[in-house]
Scaffold this motif. Structure first.
Motif, mmCIF file in Angstrom:
data_model
loop_
_atom_site.group_PDB
_atom_site.id
_atom_site.type_symbol
_atom_site.label_atom_id
_atom_site.label_comp_id
_atom_site.label_asym_id
_atom_site.label_seq_id
_atom_site.Cartn_x
_atom_site.Cartn_y
_atom_site.Cartn_z
ATOM 1 N N VAL A 39 13.581 1.785 32.725
ATOM 2 C CA VAL A 39 11.628 1.665 32.917
ATOM 3 C C VAL A 39 11.620 1.338 31.624
ATOM 4 C CG1 VAL A 39 9.624 2.937 33.137
ATOM 5 C CG2 VAL A 39 11.982 3.481 34.211
ATOM 6 N N MET A 40 11.658 2.729 29.878
ATOM 7 C CA MET A 40 10.761 1.883 29.184
ATOM 8 C C MET A 40 10.956 -0.233 28.646
ATOM 9 S SD MET A 40 9.273 4.378 27.978
ATOM 10 C CE MET A 40 9.216 3.918 25.848
ATOM 11 N N LEU A 41 12.632 -0.378 28.568
ATOM 12 C CA LEU A 41 12.891 -1.283 28.434
ATOM 13 C C LEU A 41 11.407 -2.900 29.123
ATOM 14 C CD1 LEU A 41 14.537 -3.569 26.797
ATOM 15 C CD2 LEU A 41 16.001 -3.497 28.603
ATOM 16 N N VAL A 42 11.407 -2.055 30.378
ATOM 17 C CA VAL A 42 10.680 -3.755 31.354
ATOM 18 C C VAL A 42 9.525 -3.584 31.110
ATOM 19 C CG1 VAL A 42 9.476 -3.603 34.119
ATOM 20 C CG2 VAL A 42 12.510 -3.170 33.526
ATOM 21 N N GLY A 43 8.578 -1.980 30.722
ATOM 22 C CA GLY A 43 7.496 -2.142 30.650
ATOM 23 C C GLY A 43 7.405 -2.670 28.944
ATOM 24 N N LEU A 52 12.521 2.283 18.914
ATOM 25 C CA LEU A 52 12.730 3.825 20.428
ATOM 26 C C LEU A 52 13.693 3.139 21.096
ATOM 27 C CD1 LEU A 52 11.934 6.035 21.232
ATOM 28 C CD2 LEU A 52 9.726 5.406 21.842
ATOM 29 N N VAL A 53 12.700 1.584 22.075
ATOM 30 C CA VAL A 53 14.140 1.729 23.364
ATOM 31 C C VAL A 53 15.282 0.689 22.792
ATOM 32 C CG1 VAL A 53 13.616 -0.568 25.847
ATOM 33 C CG2 VAL A 53 11.145 1.422 24.086
ATOM 34 N N ASP A 54 15.010 -0.107 21.721
ATOM 35 C CA ASP A 54 15.773 -0.970 22.125
ATOM 36 C C ASP A 54 17.048 -0.223 21.057
ATOM 37 O OD1 ASP A 54 14.821 -3.063 23.562
ATOM 38 O OD2 ASP A 54 13.883 -3.748 21.823
ATOM 39 N N PHE A 55 16.714 0.199 19.783
ATOM 40 C CA PHE A 55 18.005 1.357 19.495
ATOM 41 C C PHE A 55 17.755 2.849 19.800
ATOM 42 C CE2 PHE A 55 19.236 3.886 16.036
ATOM 43 C CZ PHE A 55 19.946 2.806 15.536
ATOM 44 N N VAL A 56 17.314 3.354 19.999
ATOM 45 C CA VAL A 56 17.222 4.270 20.207
ATOM 46 C C VAL A 56 17.814 5.331 22.000
ATOM 47 C CG1 VAL A 56 15.703 7.157 20.291
ATOM 48 C CG2 VAL A 56 15.279 5.397 18.416
#
Length: 761
Positions: free
Chosen positions: A43-47, A55-59
Motif C-alpha cells: 500500500v505504501m509503495l503504491v502511494g 521507510l518504504v523501500d528499505f525498512v
C-alpha cells in the motif's frame, strides 16, 4: 498411520483429497505475521510515487521479507519430522531476503553492488534451493505418478521452456554475444534459471492439474509471480531502478511461496492422479501447437538454438503419448474386457494371416459353447457367470500350445485355432479341454460342474478362410450339443441338419404365436382304488407341415430360441385352465407337468405360479411339477431353495424318471418332494428280468419308507400292472391304460370310462 504431537491417529483419505490435505486445521497466525507487513509495504509503495523512500523501500520492504523468512523457519521447526523440501524452500526464501538486503545496502549506501556481487550469490542460491525443493518433492511422488501423467508433465514443461526461450531471446542472444567472463556467465545464468524455473512450474501444473490443492496453488502462483518479475526485469529497456512496483511482485511471489512452506509442514496424504481424459489430450495438443509455432517462427526470425532445440524436443515428446494412446486403443479394441483374451475382432484379424502362412501344415478351428450357461446367470447372477467365464478362459489356455490362438467370441462362446493340426490331434485336444472343464468350479461358495460342446472344422479341407471355417465349426458344435457327444468334427451331412435346425427355430417362434403348441393328457390311475385322480400333461406341436411332433423333436431348441419363459407360460396357462374346466364339471383331477429346466430357476416363478392358481380359484395341490434328477443334483442348495418356495405356494413336487440318475437317500430325505416317478425302462423290463422286478419292488418300499408316493410310468402290459399292484405301487400310467390324448379326446375317454364303471355297478 500419521504421527502427531501428543499421540497417534489414523488418517483416512478419500480419492478427492488433494496435496494440502492435512491432519487438523493449520493455524493462520503465521500468515497474519507475514500478511500485515506485506500489505502495509504494498500500500505504501503504491502511494509514495516513483521516488525512493528509505521507510518504504528499505525498512518496510525488508520487514516484509523478514516476515516471510520467519514464517518459513517456523514451519520447519513445527514439522514433526525432517521434510527436506520444506527446509530447502525456507533456505531459498532466506537467501532471496539476504540478497535483497545486500543489494539495497550496496546500491543506496555503498555506491553500487558491482558485478558479480554478493547479492548475485544469494539470488543464484535461491534458484538452486527452490529447484532442489521441487526436485525432492517430485522424486517422492514420481513412484506414485502414472506414466501418462509424468509424460504430460514433461511435455508441458519443455513446451513452456521453449516458449520462454523465444520470449527471452533478446537477453540470451545479447548475453551469448558478449566475451566470456564471470560477469557474462552470471548475466546468462539469470534468464537460463528463470527458464528452468518456469519449465518446472509448468511441469508441476501439468502433473497435478485441477487436482492440485490450495497449498500447491500457492507455490505455483508464487513461482509464476516471482519468475514473471524476473522476466520483466530482464526485458526492461530503460533499466531497473529500486523502489518501483516491480519490487512488490517479488515480495508477493515470495509470500505465496512461504504460504506453501507453512502448509507443507503439516502431514500430507494425497498423491497426483491419473490425468483426466481432457487433460490427457489438451496438454499434448497445446504443446504440439506451441512447438510447431516456434519452429515456423524460427523460419522468419532469428532465435536462439536453445529455443529451436526445446521446440523440437516438445514435438518429439508430444508424439509419444499419441502413439501410446493409439497402441492402447488398438489393444483394447482387440481384447475381451472380461477375460483379457483376444476378442472376435482379433480373431478375424490374426487368423487370416495365420492361415495364409499355414497352407501346407493344416490347422483346425475349434468352436466351444458352454452347456446351460444361462442357468448360472439366472440362478447365481451375472457376476458369478462372469467369474465362471474368466476361470474357463484360464483353464482353456493351460491346455494349449504356444502357437495356438484362444479367443472369446462373446457370451459363453470361445474359439481356438490349433496350429499345425495332424490327424486326430484336434479331437484329442477337444477331449482334453472337456476333461479340464469337467473339474468342478467354485462360485459363490457353490461347487459347480459344467460341460462344453465343441465343433471342429479343419483347414483347408473344410474351408480356406475364417468365415467358412466358423460356419462349419458352428454347425458341428450344434451337432455335438444336440447329440450330447461332447465334440463333433464337421461332416458334409451336417449342413442338412443345420438347415433343419434353423428352420425349426423360426417355426417354433411362430408356433407359440399361433397356438400350435398344445397339451395332451395321459391319465394316472390309483392302483388301490382304480380311480383317476390326476393326469400328466405332455406337450405336442401341431406342425402345419410335419404333423404332430413329440417333445424330443423340438424341446432342446427352446432355450436356443430364447423361448423358455414364453413356452412355460403357455404350458401353465393351458394346464391350469384345463384343471379349472374339469373342476367346473365336478371332476376332482390334478394335473402334472414338466417345465423346461431353465424355467425352474426363474426367481419369480413361485409367486407367479401361486398367483395363476389363485386367479382360477384352484386348490394349490391341483398342480404337480415334475423335476428331473439332473436339476436336483446340479446344485442341491439351489434346488432346495426353489422347491421350498414352490411348496410355500402349495404346489406338489415329483422327481421324474427316478432311477435313471444318481439320486441319493440324503437327497430324498432333505428335499421337499411328494412323489417319485419310476422310469418306464424298469417297468418294461419287469416281464423278462427278475432283477428289474426286485429293483421296482425295492424302490416302491423305499419311497413308502420316506413317506413318498410312487408313480410307475410306461405300464403297457397286464403282467406289469398286476406286479405293481402286488408291490403296493400307488399310481400308474401307460399305453395299457390310455395313450396321451388331446383335451377333448381325453374328456371323451374319461366320460366313456365313467359310464362303463356306472354300467358295471
Amino acid at each position: 498411520m500419521t504421527i502427531l504431537r501428543g499421540g497417534t491417529r489414523t488418517l483416512k483419505s478419500s480419492p478427492e483429497q488433494t496435496m494440502d490435505a492435512s491432519v487438523g486445521q493449520p493455524s493462520s497466525r503465521p500468515l497474519w505475521i507475514m500478511g500485515i507487513p506485506l500489505a502495509l509495504y504494498v500500500v505504501m509503495l503504491v502511494g509514495k510515487g516513483g521516488d525512493y523512500s528509505v521507510l518504504v523501500d528499505f525498512v518496510l520492504a525488508e520487514l516484509a521479507g523478514l516476515a516471510t523468512v520467519v514464517v518459513c523457519w517456523t514451519a520447519v521447526r513445527r514439522a514433526d519430522y525432517v521434510r527436506r523440501e520444506v527446509t530447502l524452500a525456507a533456505a531459498a526464501v532466506t537467501c532471496n531476503f539476504l540478497g535483497d538486503v545486500s543489494f539495497t545496502i550496496s546500491t543506496r549506501f555503498l555506491g553500487g553492488p558491482g558485478s558479480p556481487s554478493v547479492a548475485d550469490l544469494f539470488y543464484l542460491a535461491f534458484y538452486g534451493l527452490i529447484l532442489a525443493s521441487l526436485f525432492v518433492t517430485a522424486r517422492r511422488q514420481l513412484r506414485r505418478v502414472p506414466w501418462a501423467a509424468f509424460l504430460n508433465s514433461a511435455v508441458g514443461s519443455v513446451s513452456v521452456a521453449a516458449f520462454m526461450a523465444v520470449l527471452l531471446n533478446p537477453v540470451l542472444v545479447s548475453a551469448s554475444a558478449e566475451p566470456v567472463s564471470l560477469e557474462t556467465l552470471v548475466n546468462l545464468a539469470y534468464p537460463m534459471l528463470d527458464l528452468l524455473l518456469i519449465a518446472a512450474i509448468a511441469g508441476v501444473a501439468a502433473l497435478y492439474g485441477r487436482h492440485a490443492g490450495r497449498a500447491w496453488v500457492s507455490l505455483i502462483g508464487g513461482l509464476v509471480v516471482y519468475a514473471g518479475a524476473d522476466v520483466a526485469y530482464a526485458l526492461l529497456d530503460g533499466g531497473y531502478s529500486l523502489g518501483t512496483l516491480l519490487d512488490a511482485s517479488w515480495a508477493i511471489g515470495l509470500a505465496l511461496i512461504a504460504v506453501w512452506v507453512d502448509r507443507a509442514s503439516y502431514p500430507v496424504v494425497a498423491a497426483p492422479r491419473e490425468p483426466n481424459g481432457v487433460m490427457a489430450f489438451v496438454v499434448p495438443a497445446i504443446a504440439t501447437a506451441a512447438g510447431l509455432g516456434i519452429l515456423v517462427y524460427a523460419t522468419q526470425n532469428h532465435i536462439s538454438a536453445l529455443a529451436i532445440g526445446l521446440a523440437s524436443v516438445t514435438l518429439a515428446l508430444a508424439v509419444i503419448p499419441m502413439i501410446s494412446r493409439e497402441r492402447g486403443l488398438n489393444h483394447l479394441s482387440r481384447t475381451d474386457d472380461l477375460t483379457g483374451l483376444p476378442n472376435r475382432r482379433a480373431m478375424y484379424s490374426d487368423v487370416a494371416a495365420r492361415l495364409a502362412s499355414d497352407r501346407k501344415q493344416g490347422s483346425a478351428l475349434l468352436l466351444l459353447d458352454l452347456d446351460r450357461f444361462k442357468e448360472v446367470n439366472d440362478s447365481l447372477g451375472h457376476d458369478a457367470g462372469d467369474r465362471l467365464l474368466v476361470q474357463v478362459g484360464v483353464r482353456l489356455a493351460r491346455e494349449l500350445g504356444p502357437l495356438d490362438l484362444l479367443a472369446r467370441l462373446g457370451g459363453d462362446e470361445f474359439a481356438i485355432l490349433v496350429a499345425r493340426n495332424r490327424d486326430g490331434e484336434a479331437s484329442a485336444l477337444a477331449d482334453r479341454l472337456r476333461a479340464a472343464l469337467a473339474v468342478p468350479f467354485t462360485l459363490e461358495g457353490i461347487s459347480l460342474q459344467t460341460s462344453v460342446s465343441i465343433g471342429i472344422a479343419l483347414y483347408p479341407s473344410h474351408g480356406r478362410d475364417l468365415g467358412a471355417l466358423m460356419r462349419k465349426a458352428d454347425t458341428a458344435m450344434y451337432v455335438a450339443k444336440s447329440t450330447g457327444s461332447g465334440f463333433h468334427v464337421y461332416q458334409s451331412d451336417d449342413d442338412r441338419h443345420s438347415e433343419v435346425r434353423l428352420r425349426t427355430l423360426q417355426e417354433l417362434r411362430e408356433a407359440l404365436v399361433q397356438d400350435q403348441l398344445t397339451l395332451h393328457y395321459q391319465p394316472r390311475i390309483d392302483l388301490d382304488t382304480s380311480e383317476i385322480h390326476a393326469a400328466e400333461a405332455r406337450i405336442r406341436w401341431n406342425h402345419p407341415v410335419r404333423g404332430l411332433l413329440h417333445p424330443s423333436e423340438f424341446v432342446d431348441l427352446v432355450e436356443d430360441a430364447g423361448l423358455v419363459r414364453a413356452l412355460s407360460e403357455a404350458l401353465l396357462v393351458q394346464a391350469l385352465d384345463q384343471a379349472a374346466a374339469w373342476r367346473d364339471r365336478g371332476l376332482d383331477l390334478g394335473v402334472a407337468i414338466r417345465l423346461p429346466q431353465a424355467a425352474l430357476i426363474d426367481a419369480g416363478l413361485p409367486e407367479h405360479l401361486g398367483a395363476m392358481i389363485a386367479n382360477r380359484a384352484l386348490p394349490p395341490f391341483v398342480l404337480t411339477l415334475e423335476i428331473s434328477e439332473e436339476f436336483l443334483l446340479a446344485d442341491q442348495s439351489r434346488a432346495r431353495a426353489v422347491l421350498n418356495r414352490l411348496r410355500g405356494q402349495g404346489v406338489r413336487m415329483s422327481i421324474d424318471d427316478f432311477g435313471t440318475g444318481y439320486s441319493s437317500l440324503a437327497l430324498l430325505r432333505d428335499l421337499a418332494i411328494d412323489e417319485l416317478r419310476l422310469d418306464e425302462s424298469f417297468i418294461v423290463a419287469m416281464g423278462h428280468d427278475e432283477r428289474s422286478s426286485t429293483l421296482v419292488n425295492s424302490a416302491i418300499a423305499l419311497a413308502h419308507s420316506l413317506g413318498l408316493r410312487m408313480v410307475a410310468e410306461g405300464v403297457d402290459s397286464d403282467e406289469a400292472y398286476e406286479a405293481l399292484v402286488r408291490f403296493g405301487c400307488d399310481s400308474a400310467q401307460g399305453s395299457l391304460l390310455c395313450v396321451p390324448l388331446p383335451a377333448t379326446e381325453f374328456d371323451a375317454w374319461l366320460t366313456a370310462r365313467l359310464v362303463a364303471e356306472q354300467t358295471r355297478e
